[in-house]
Design an enzyme around this catalytic site. Structure first.
Site, PDB file in Angstrom:
ATOM      1  N   LYS A 227       0.856  -1.196   0.000  1.00 45.89           N
ATOM      2  CA  LYS A 227       0.000   0.000   0.000  1.00 45.89           C
ATOM      3  C   LYS A 227       0.888   1.242   0.000  1.00 45.89           C
ATOM      4  O   LYS A 227       1.495   1.591   1.001  1.00 45.89           O
ATOM      5  CB  LYS A 227      -0.931   0.049   1.214  1.00 45.89           C
ATOM      6  CG  LYS A 227      -2.028   1.099   0.981  1.00 45.89           C
ATOM      7  CD  LYS A 227      -2.642   1.662   2.220  1.00 45.89           C
ATOM      8  CE  LYS A 227      -1.859   2.769   2.850  1.00 45.89           C
ATOM      9  NZ  LYS A 227      -1.777   4.007   2.038  1.00 45.89           N
ATOM     10  N   GLY A 284       2.901   4.191  13.601  1.00 45.76           N
ATOM     11  CA  GLY A 284       3.647   2.972  13.938  1.00 45.76           C
ATOM     12  C   GLY A 284       3.072   2.297  15.182  1.00 45.76           C
ATOM     13  O   GLY A 284       2.940   1.074  15.241  1.00 45.76           O
ATOM     14  N   CYS A 335      13.699  10.343   7.038  1.00 44.20           N
ATOM     15  CA  CYS A 335      13.504   9.967   8.442  1.00 44.20           C
ATOM     16  C   CYS A 335      14.785  10.174   9.244  1.00 44.20           C
ATOM     17  O   CYS A 335      14.727  10.405  10.444  1.00 44.20           O
ATOM     18  CB  CYS A 335      12.993   8.543   8.553  1.00 44.20           C
ATOM     19  SG  CYS A 335      13.845   7.405   7.495  1.00 44.20           S
ATOM     20  N   GLU A 432       9.742  16.121  15.328  1.00 48.77           N
ATOM     21  CA  GLU A 432      10.152  15.884  13.940  1.00 48.77           C
ATOM     22  C   GLU A 432       9.395  16.856  13.035  1.00 48.77           C
ATOM     23  O   GLU A 432       8.166  16.877  13.018  1.00 48.77           O
ATOM     24  CB  GLU A 432       9.821  14.445  13.550  1.00 48.77           C
ATOM     25  CG  GLU A 432      10.305  14.092  12.156  1.00 48.77           C
ATOM     26  CD  GLU A 432      10.045  12.644  11.780  1.00 48.77           C
ATOM     27  OE1 GLU A 432       8.934  12.152  12.036  1.00 48.77           O
ATOM     28  OE2 GLU A 432      10.958  12.013  11.224  1.00 48.77           O
TER      29      GLU A 432
HETATM   30  P1  NAD Z   1       1.790   8.337   8.147  1.00 50.26           P
HETATM   31  O1  NAD Z   1       2.567   7.549   9.120  1.00 50.26           O
HETATM   32  O2  NAD Z   1       0.428   8.773   8.520  1.00 50.26           O
HETATM   33  O3  NAD Z   1       1.633   7.527   6.765  1.00 50.26           O
HETATM   34  C1  NAD Z   1       2.533   6.564   6.302  1.00 50.26           C
HETATM   35  C2  NAD Z   1       1.745   5.430   5.652  1.00 50.26           C
HETATM   36  O4  NAD Z   1       0.891   4.810   6.606  1.00 50.26           O
HETATM   37  C3  NAD Z   1       0.836   5.880   4.519  1.00 50.26           C
HETATM   38  O5  NAD Z   1       0.830   4.877   3.517  1.00 50.26           O
HETATM   39  C4  NAD Z   1      -0.520   5.964   5.196  1.00 50.26           C
HETATM   40  O6  NAD Z   1      -1.612   5.829   4.323  1.00 50.26           O
HETATM   41  C5  NAD Z   1      -0.448   4.798   6.139  1.00 50.26           C
HETATM   42  N1  NAD Z   1      -1.328   4.893   7.306  1.00 50.26           N
HETATM   43  C6  NAD Z   1      -1.823   6.008   7.899  1.00 50.26           C
HETATM   44  N2  NAD Z   1      -2.591   5.676   8.944  1.00 50.26           N
HETATM   45  C7  NAD Z   1      -2.590   4.326   9.037  1.00 50.26           C
HETATM   46  C8  NAD Z   1      -3.187   3.379   9.921  1.00 50.26           C
HETATM   47  N3  NAD Z   1      -3.941   3.764  10.948  1.00 50.26           N
HETATM   48  N4  NAD Z   1      -2.953   2.069   9.712  1.00 50.26           N
HETATM   49  C9  NAD Z   1      -2.178   1.651   8.694  1.00 50.26           C
HETATM   50  N5  NAD Z   1      -1.597   2.494   7.816  1.00 50.26           N
HETATM   51  C10 NAD Z   1      -1.787   3.824   7.983  1.00 50.26           C
HETATM   52  O7  NAD Z   1       2.629   9.556   7.722  1.00 50.26           O
HETATM   53  P2  NAD Z   1       2.059  10.928   7.141  1.00 50.26           P
HETATM   54  O8  NAD Z   1       0.762  11.326   7.755  1.00 50.26           O
HETATM   55  O9  NAD Z   1       2.034  10.824   5.693  1.00 50.26           O
HETATM   56  O10 NAD Z   1       3.148  11.914   7.674  1.00 50.26           O
HETATM   57  C11 NAD Z   1       3.067  12.366   9.016  1.00 50.26           C
HETATM   58  C12 NAD Z   1       4.420  12.485   9.623  1.00 50.26           C
HETATM   59  O11 NAD Z   1       5.062  11.208   9.604  1.00 50.26           O
HETATM   60  C13 NAD Z   1       5.381  13.361   8.847  1.00 50.26           C
HETATM   61  O12 NAD Z   1       5.239  14.682   9.162  1.00 50.26           O
HETATM   62  C14 NAD Z   1       6.694  12.827   9.278  1.00 50.26           C
HETATM   63  O13 NAD Z   1       7.068  13.393  10.491  1.00 50.26           O
HETATM   64  C15 NAD Z   1       6.429  11.375   9.491  1.00 50.26           C
HETATM   65  N6  NAD Z   1       6.926  10.558   8.365  1.00 50.26           N
HETATM   66  C16 NAD Z   1       7.997   9.794   8.595  1.00 50.26           C
HETATM   67  C17 NAD Z   1       8.492   9.014   7.570  1.00 50.26           C
HETATM   68  C18 NAD Z   1       9.687   8.152   7.780  1.00 50.26           C
HETATM   69  O14 NAD Z   1      10.309   7.750   6.805  1.00 50.26           O
HETATM   70  N7  NAD Z   1      10.040   7.809   8.989  1.00 50.26           N
HETATM   71  C19 NAD Z   1       7.905   9.036   6.320  1.00 50.26           C
HETATM   72  C20 NAD Z   1       6.765   9.822   6.122  1.00 50.26           C
HETATM   73  C21 NAD Z   1       6.283  10.577   7.172  1.00 50.26           C
END
Ligand code: NAD
Length: 530
Positions: A227, A284, A335, A432
């Site tokens: 996904k 996470g 990250c 972050e």
């Molecule tokens: P997110 O964690 O919400 O999304 C990452 C992925 O998880 C996406 O594919 C999203 O659709 C999915 N997701 C969202 N909610 C979920 C759930 N409840 N269950 C399963 N999957 C789910 O990240 P975001 O909202 O796009 O970004 C928010 C913050 O996350 C950013 O500001 C940044 O700080 C951080 N981020 C970190 C990384 C990294 O590489 N560590 C990458 C992107 C974002």
């Protein structure tokens, strides 16, 4: 951004591309728009893909969602619609998981020899390399990043990783175990694929994060439902087409598109054996809780607030350019972005001036332009979030050395920003930001213990860098820092063979290297009385 009719003019991006040829008419939403780029920048293949219909891959077939619903995908350089993709629901997730289950339980994938698996993965690497320009252009339009950086890093690293993991197929074995219980025994371990893997990836390196996940999963013999992030689903769809071309059996790789609800449905699914996730720490934690139903194996690669620690003996020129790219690369959306700088007070001002100079040299603009260093951040939401931190930093009294505001009037561009004289109470130091923003603090205490305490003063533990010529300081401090990767005189450099992952709230598990194979295999003990 100025535009005339449907033609976007490149000079309106603040660049000297006036008068360039329009090479590829591309369907942007409801209107046909000619993207104004230098000849060849948006090649015919990428243009044809962007113009085409975008569907999900389930059991070897390209399909719309069962509900017929779709959602729009936007270009972060101007906020305009690029295309739309299916919005998966529970029924689509069920079909994709069933396809991956069938391919794992009955398909040829788990019965072919390790060498045959290796050949197919290697073929995929070759095809991705061959389509590298196209993929990096798609990534650039969808994510905003520099296409030339995407070619070198996102595609280049992805190709290398697939080849590295292709080599592991033939080397995943067990051990012969000497038993101590009475009797004659022959005991050994088998290392078996974990099964159906749900892989949920973010928007910052959409293609590369997908490859970080699929490469070890395929090497181990697992099947996958991927996904991609809702902001950036396009390269995953193109990846699915190329995976088919490489000869993977139906159902081994499936793509479902949608937002967090689709991710949550995968995490909750009783027929999924493992979840691999990269994204925010907040989500996470939800993934860990959601996986408890059938006790899925879980690996999560989460956020960071990585320190870059500069000692007075460091090679300053090298350190200035290294720490600058450590935070500004990919518009700070890494990250492991080196978002906290601790520099000895004797070189602090020089380092700040050097960083400001580096920032001023970075070309900001549309990622398809060949000399763009920094593209936009991913979305309005992320733009608002980063802008909020810029305001918070100023309000809290941090000194703006450079940047501190948006760039241009359209799209989600943020100027590379250096905040000096920050302190650990400020939200810009604690949280972050995920944008091109660094907070710098001087230190005068040469005790490594005190420096490590500052560096470790965060719930995260993903990366850290130490800038010094003193090998003793480097190695002693490396041991004290609580982070999954510590660089010396470098930041952000990853390697296919180097395990990558987080301490503390930056995650569970290690991707890349042989450790990644452990995430996708489980050990079976066989004990035979002779
Ligand atoms: P997110 O964690 O919400 O999304 C990452 C992925 O998880 C996406 O594919 C999203 O659709 C999915 N997701 C969202 N909610 C979920 C759930 N409840 N269950 C399963 N999957 C789910 O990240 P975001 O909202 O796009 O970004 C928010 C913050 O996350 C950013 O500001 C940044 O700080 C951080 N981020 C970190 C990384 C990294 O590489 N560590 C990458 C992107 C974002």
């Amino acid at each position: 951004m100025g535009s005339s009719g449907g033609n976007r003019t490149v000079h309106s991006l603040g660049r000297a591309w006036r008068g360039c040829e329009f090479t590829a008419p591309v369907q942007f939403g409801r209107k046909i728009m000619n993207i104004a780029v230098a000849p060849g920048l948006l090649g015919a293949e990428a243009a044809a893909f962007l113009r085409g219909k975008h569907q999900m891959l389930i059991d070897g077939k390209w399909v719309d969602s069962q509900s017929g619903k779709a959602f729009d995908v936007f270009d972060p350089a101007d906020g305009q619609k690029i295309t739309s993709v299916p919005e998966a629901g529970q029924a689509d997730v069920d079909l994709a998981v069933a396809a991956a289950r069938k391919a794992f339980d009955h398909g040829p994938w788990t019965r072919i020899t390790p060498t045959e698996r290796s050949v197919i993965i290697w073929r995929l690497a070759d095809l991705l390399d061959r389509h590298g320009d196209e993929l990096s252009q798609i990534e650039s339009v969808d994510n905003g990043k520099s296409a030339s950086q995407a070619r070198a890093v996102d595609v280049g690293f992805g190709v290398d990783l697939l080849r590295y993991m292709a080599g592991w197929c033939t080397k995943i074995g067990g051990d012969v175990i000497p038993m101590s219980v009475p009797g004659d025994w022959h005991a050994y371990t088998l290392r078996e694929p974990v099964g159906v893997c749900a892989q949920i990836v973010p928007w910052n390196f959409p293609l590369l994060m997908a490859i970080w996940k699929i490469a070890p999963a395929f090497a181990a013999g697992c099947t996958v439902v991927l996904k991609p992030a809702e902001q950036t689903p396009l390269s995953a769809i193109r990846l699915g087409q190329i995976i088919q071309e490489a000869g993977f059996p139906d159902g081994v790789f499936n793509v479902v598109t949608g937002d967090g609800r689709v991710g949550a449905a995968l995490v909750d699914h009783p027929d999924v054996d493992k979840v691999a996730f990269t994204g925010s720490t907040e989500v996470g934690k939800l993934i860990v809780k959601g996986s408890a139903g059938n006790l899925k194996k879980v690996s999560v690669e989460l956020g960071g607030k990585s320190p870059q620690i500069v000692f007075p003996d460091a090679d300053l020129d090298h350190t200035i350019s290294g720490t600058a790219s450590g935070i500004f690369f990919n518009s700070g959306q890494c990250c492991t972005a080196g978002s906290r700088i601790y520099a000895h007070k004797s070189i602090f001002d020089k380092l700040m001036a050097g960083l400001a100079d580096e920032a001023s040299k970075l070309k900001i603009g549309r990622g398809l332009l060949p000399d763009t260093d920094i593209g936009p951040v991913i979305s309005q939401e992320q733009f608002d979030k980063v802008s909020g931190y810029l305001e918070a930093g100023k309000r809290d009294g941090a000194e703006v050395v450079t940047g501190g505001e948006r760039w241009g009037t359209e799209g989600y561009f943020i100027k590379p920003t250096v905040f000096a004289h920050t302190n650990p109470q400020m939200s810009i130091v604690r949280e972050e930001i995920f944008g091109p923003v660094v907070c710098a603090m001087p230190f005068d205490d040469d005790q490594l213990e005190a420096i490590a305490l500052e560096a470790n003063n965060t719930p995260f533990g993903l990366g850290a860098s130490i800038w010094t010529r003193d090998a003793g300081i480097a190695h002693k401090l490396a041991r004290k820092i609580k982070a999954g990767t510590v660089w010396v005189n470098a930041h952000l450099t990853n390697d296919v063979a180097l395990p990558f992952g987080g301490f503390k709230q930056s995650g569970w598990g290690r991707e890349m290297g042989r450790e990644a194979i452990d995430l996708y295999t489980q050990v079976k003990s066989v004990a035979m009385r002779l």
